[in-house]
Write an enzyme that holds these catalytic residues in place. Structure first.
Site, PDB file in Angstrom:
ATOM      1  N   ALA A 124       3.525  36.752  -6.524  1.00 44.12           N
ATOM      2  CA  ALA A 124       2.855  38.053  -6.347  1.00 44.12           C
ATOM      3  C   ALA A 124       1.769  38.422  -7.343  1.00 44.12           C
ATOM      4  O   ALA A 124       0.932  39.264  -7.035  1.00 44.12           O
ATOM      5  CB  ALA A 124       3.899  39.159  -6.319  1.00 44.12           C
ATOM      6  N   GLY A 127      -1.194  40.862  -8.013  1.00 48.47           N
ATOM      7  CA  GLY A 127      -0.557  41.880  -7.184  1.00 48.47           C
ATOM      8  C   GLY A 127      -1.387  42.533  -6.098  1.00 48.47           C
ATOM      9  O   GLY A 127      -0.917  43.489  -5.482  1.00 48.47           O
ATOM     10  N   GLY A 128      -2.597  42.044  -5.866  1.00 54.39           N
ATOM     11  CA  GLY A 128      -3.433  42.679  -4.830  1.00 54.39           C
ATOM     12  C   GLY A 128      -2.735  42.733  -3.486  1.00 54.39           C
ATOM     13  O   GLY A 128      -2.766  43.757  -2.791  1.00 54.39           O
ATOM     14  N   LYS A 129      -2.079  41.644  -3.144  1.00 58.04           N
ATOM     15  CA  LYS A 129      -1.438  41.604  -1.818  1.00 58.04           C
ATOM     16  C   LYS A 129      -0.124  42.383  -1.842  1.00 58.04           C
ATOM     17  O   LYS A 129       0.218  43.073  -0.882  1.00 58.04           O
ATOM     18  CB  LYS A 129      -1.222  40.157  -1.385  1.00 58.04           C
ATOM     19  CG  LYS A 129      -2.544  39.411  -1.278  1.00 58.04           C
ATOM     20  CD  LYS A 129      -2.370  37.937  -1.021  1.00 58.04           C
ATOM     21  CE  LYS A 129      -3.693  37.206  -1.160  1.00 58.04           C
ATOM     22  NZ  LYS A 129      -4.128  37.002  -2.566  1.00 58.04           N
ATOM     23  N   GLU A 147       7.141  37.117  -9.511  1.00 55.02           N
ATOM     24  CA  GLU A 147       6.150  36.256 -10.179  1.00 55.02           C
ATOM     25  C   GLU A 147       6.885  35.368 -11.172  1.00 55.02           C
ATOM     26  O   GLU A 147       7.586  35.861 -12.043  1.00 55.02           O
ATOM     27  CB  GLU A 147       5.083  37.123 -10.874  1.00 55.02           C
ATOM     28  CG  GLU A 147       4.137  36.350 -11.767  1.00 55.02           C
ATOM     29  CD  GLU A 147       3.446  35.153 -11.093  1.00 55.02           C
ATOM     30  OE1 GLU A 147       2.944  35.284  -9.964  1.00 55.02           O
ATOM     31  OE2 GLU A 147       3.410  34.073 -11.708  1.00 55.02           O
ATOM     32  N   ARG A 152       2.093  36.784 -16.401  1.00 57.17           N
ATOM     33  CA  ARG A 152       1.433  37.314 -15.201  1.00 57.17           C
ATOM     34  C   ARG A 152       2.253  38.452 -14.566  1.00 57.17           C
ATOM     35  O   ARG A 152       1.706  39.326 -13.920  1.00 57.17           O
ATOM     36  CB  ARG A 152       1.193  36.192 -14.187  1.00 57.17           C
ATOM     37  CG  ARG A 152       0.065  35.245 -14.611  1.00 57.17           C
ATOM     38  CD  ARG A 152      -0.084  34.065 -13.668  1.00 57.17           C
ATOM     39  NE  ARG A 152      -0.479  34.413 -12.327  1.00 57.17           N
ATOM     40  CZ  ARG A 152      -1.728  34.554 -11.894  1.00 57.17           C
ATOM     41  NH1 ARG A 152      -2.722  34.374 -12.739  1.00 57.17           N
ATOM     42  NH2 ARG A 152      -1.992  34.864 -10.647  1.00 57.17           N
ATOM     43  N   ASP A 192       1.760  33.481  -1.093  1.00 59.68           N
ATOM     44  CA  ASP A 192       0.351  33.250  -1.426  1.00 59.68           C
ATOM     45  C   ASP A 192       0.418  32.166  -2.503  1.00 59.68           C
ATOM     46  O   ASP A 192       0.454  32.457  -3.694  1.00 59.68           O
ATOM     47  CB  ASP A 192      -0.268  34.549  -1.937  1.00 59.68           C
ATOM     48  CG  ASP A 192      -1.759  34.427  -2.161  1.00 59.68           C
ATOM     49  OD1 ASP A 192      -2.415  33.690  -1.402  1.00 59.68           O
ATOM     50  OD2 ASP A 192      -2.271  35.060  -3.096  1.00 59.68           O
ATOM     51  N   CYS A 245      -5.947  29.548  -1.331  1.00 58.16           N
ATOM     52  CA  CYS A 245      -7.401  29.722  -1.452  1.00 58.16           C
ATOM     53  C   CYS A 245      -8.015  28.345  -1.675  1.00 58.16           C
ATOM     54  O   CYS A 245      -8.810  28.155  -2.583  1.00 58.16           O
ATOM     55  CB  CYS A 245      -7.757  30.714  -2.552  1.00 58.16           C
ATOM     56  SG  CYS A 245      -7.144  30.263  -4.172  1.00 58.16           S
TER      57      CYS A 245
HETATM   58  N1  SAM Z   1      -0.626  36.896  -4.445  1.00 58.66           N
HETATM   59  C1  SAM Z   1      -1.306  37.084  -5.695  1.00 58.66           C
HETATM   60  C2  SAM Z   1      -2.252  38.266  -5.559  1.00 58.66           C
HETATM   61  O1  SAM Z   1      -2.554  38.694  -4.465  1.00 58.66           O
HETATM   62  O2  SAM Z   1      -2.676  38.805  -6.584  1.00 58.66           O
HETATM   63  C3  SAM Z   1      -1.970  35.802  -6.178  1.00 58.66           C
HETATM   64  C4  SAM Z   1      -0.995  34.674  -6.310  1.00 58.66           C
HETATM   65  S1  SAM Z   1      -1.655  33.232  -7.003  1.00 58.66           S
HETATM   66  C5  SAM Z   1      -2.595  32.573  -5.731  1.00 58.66           C
HETATM   67  C6  SAM Z   1      -0.264  32.178  -7.027  1.00 58.66           C
HETATM   68  C7  SAM Z   1       0.840  32.588  -7.968  1.00 58.66           C
HETATM   69  O3  SAM Z   1       1.906  31.623  -7.841  1.00 58.66           O
HETATM   70  C8  SAM Z   1       0.466  32.578  -9.442  1.00 58.66           C
HETATM   71  O4  SAM Z   1       0.664  33.870  -9.960  1.00 58.66           O
HETATM   72  C9  SAM Z   1       1.412  31.578 -10.085  1.00 58.66           C
HETATM   73  O5  SAM Z   1       1.885  31.972 -11.354  1.00 58.66           O
HETATM   74  C10 SAM Z   1       2.545  31.496  -9.076  1.00 58.66           C
HETATM   75  N2  SAM Z   1       3.294  30.209  -9.144  1.00 58.66           N
HETATM   76  C11 SAM Z   1       2.974  29.079  -9.797  1.00 58.66           C
HETATM   77  N3  SAM Z   1       3.941  28.149  -9.624  1.00 58.66           N
HETATM   78  C12 SAM Z   1       4.895  28.711  -8.874  1.00 58.66           C
HETATM   79  C13 SAM Z   1       6.156  28.279  -8.394  1.00 58.66           C
HETATM   80  N4  SAM Z   1       6.620  27.059  -8.652  1.00 58.66           N
HETATM   81  N5  SAM Z   1       6.881  29.133  -7.661  1.00 58.66           N
HETATM   82  C14 SAM Z   1       6.426  30.387  -7.410  1.00 58.66           C
HETATM   83  N6  SAM Z   1       5.241  30.848  -7.832  1.00 58.66           N
HETATM   84  C15 SAM Z   1       4.490  30.031  -8.555  1.00 58.66           C
END
Ligand code: SAM
Length: 481
Positions: A124, A127-129, A147, A152, A192, A245
């Site tokens: 998350a 957190g925008g979504k 998260e 983060r 995401d 993305c």
């Molecule tokens: N959804 C968020 C937003 O809208 O602001 C952006 C999410 S970002 C694309 C992906 C997130 O996945 C990161 O914050 C990262 O720390 C987390 N992440 C990394 N490895 C992960 C794992 N093994 N399991 C779950 N989350 C993970």
């Protein structure tokens, strides 16, 4: 810009294998200025419609330019340096808008959370979504925003508080632990996923370096395991939105097809109504920077077959009737006293319909027993009202949390307890800087006690009035410098 060679080779191979997909202009799109957007909150007070609000955010605003795939999403002009668009804008601090890359607005719109649902955002932060999902729930049901990265998760907490979402729990967990604790619990899940970030190259040059270091191969197993955990957490008949993305097919369409092969109970939900994006033949969706108005994005909406049976009663789902300790009871009383000081009778009744709970010494409002999350790392549970404490002279006092102000709407605050500062009132910036401000008789506010300070009509923070002075209670960590 110079793109990673590995990325060019992979993309050339993709377009060669998909001649139906126009490739002209793809590489050139990385040299264009990235698009910027904002999502306007639909639960916060808007001065006089979206146009007026956009004018306060974007100095070069001429005409509303909506993002076709997001309610409340708009493009901003290219003048990206202007501080009004982000952290120095009081309306941002009041959670009235969230700056967001337009493509990133798609997944939450696709998942379309409904009031009363139990929704998990598995990845998350920042957190925008999650904020959009929380808005869609309109205070009914539950948003669990998780998260894995602790640092983060702090940004996630701040953004959820700013957006005024009351019914959320913030976790700092590995998806496998959530799956073990809450199997079959969620109606809807957003993944995401962490990804190779190819869609970010033109916005964030460091994304290229990270790609060269890690690339898709290291992240694909992580994405697979997050999807597996989500499958365990999802109830029969529930829905998953998976998004990245990146353009990498292995992380996108192939990830979904291999998941569905291993889990034949899933089908893809089609979205022909969503305009401005690229619809793939398999029903998944992409945003291409050379074909659509946004950075690269992928999104798939899945539904799990099966009876929409009633959720299994997990321990804690039904509120337990644990006896309260005297200190907890006193904390609840003080929280009620504070709320009744600032809220109308109707507002007080509405807010305190949500049960009080204690978490890490603070008083919170939440409609679920926190036992539900026992064994998981919980950063925040529900709406934080504040903390009660004993003074050295043995008196119990209550320190309200600023997050309560952000969760209120003007209509439930007593008029004499609301100090709406006009957007061009110099006191507003001074308040955000943590300074003491003065009130005059024209402000029509109380001369003693707590007040909610507003950025225009949107509640922003708390203050304490003594005569004509407003003691600033805006948290130090949130202040403008
Ligand atoms: N959804 C968020 C937003 O809208 O602001 C952006 C999410 S970002 C694309 C992906 C997130 O996945 C990161 O914050 C990262 O720390 C987390 N992440 C990394 N490895 C992960 C794992 N093994 N399991 C779950 N989350 C993970």
């Amino acid at each position: 810009m110079k793109l990673p060679e590995k990325f060019i080779a992979e993309t050339d191979a993709f377009f060669a294998a998909h001649p139906e997909m126009p490739s002209e202009g793809f590489y050139e799109s990385f040299d264009k200025v990235p698009l910027h957007g904002v999502r306007l909150s639909r639960t916060k007070t808007v001065p006089s419609g979206h146009e007026d609000l956009l004018r306060h955010i974007d100095p070069a605003f001429e005409k509303a330019d909506p993002v076709l795939w997001c309610d409340g999403g708009y493009y901003l002009s290219e003048d990206t340096d202007d501080t009004r668009k982000t952290g120095r804008n009081p309306l941002y601090h009041a959670g009235v808008f969230y700056p967001q890359e337009p493509s990133a607005m798609l997944p939450a719109q696709v998942l379309s959370a409904k009031p009363g649902e139990i929704v998990l955002d598995m990845c998350a932060a920042p957190g925008g979504k999650a904020c959009r999902l929380g808005e869609d729930l309109s205070g009914e049901g539950l948003l669990v925003a998780n998260e894995i990265n602790y640092e983060r998760s702090k940004a996630l907490l701040r953004n959820i508080e700013r957006s005024g979402i009351t019914n959320s729990v913030i976790l700092n967990e590995n998806p496998d632990n959530i799956a073990k604790r809450l199997p079959g619990f969620f109606d809807k899940i957003l993944i995401d996923a962490p990804c190779s970030g190819e869609g970010m190259f033109r916005r964030d040059r460091s994304a290229c370096a990270s790609y060269e270091k890690y690339g898709p191969s290291s992240i694909v197993p992580v994405q697979k395991s997050i999807l597996e955990a989500a499958d365990i957490c999802l109830r029969a008949g529930g829905e998953i939105v998976y998004s990245t993305c990146t353009f990498c097919e292995e992380e996108d369409e192939l990830m979904i097809s291999s998941f569905m092969k291993a889990h034949p109970s899933y089908r893809i939900i089609l979205h022909p109504e969503i305009k401005g994006i690229t619809h793939n033949p398999d029903g998944t969706m992409r945003i291409w920077p050379h074909l659509n108005r946004g950075d690269g994005h992928f999104c798939a909406h899945l539904v799990k077959d099966g009876e929409n049976t009633e959720r299994k009663p997990l321990p804690g789902f039904v509120r337990s009737k644990k006896p309260l300790k005297a200190s907890e009871r006193r904390g609840f009383e003080l929280a009620r006293e504070f709320l009744s000081e600032i809220l109308t009778d109707e507002g007080f009744e509405k807010l305190t319909r949500i049960p009080f709970t204690n978490h890490a010494g603070g008083v919170f409002l939440i409609d679920f027993d926190e036992d539900l999350f026992r064994g998981l790392k919980v950063c925040k549970t529900g709406l934080y009202i504040g903390d009660s404490r004993m003074t050295s002279s043995g008196k119990s006092v209550f320190d309200p949390s600023n997050s309560i102000a952000l969760a209120l709407s003007k209509d439930i605050i007593k008029p004499e307890r609301f100090l709406p500062l006009g957007l061009d009132d110099p006191r507003l910036e001074r308040y955000l800087k943590g300074e003491t401000i003065q009130v005059t008789p024209e402000d029509n506010v109380t001369s003693k006690g707590s007040v909610v300070v507003g950025a225009g009509a949107a509640p922003l923070g708390l203050g304490k009035i003594e005569g004509t002075q407003v003691k600033n209670m805006y948290p130090k960590a949130w202040r403008l410098i």
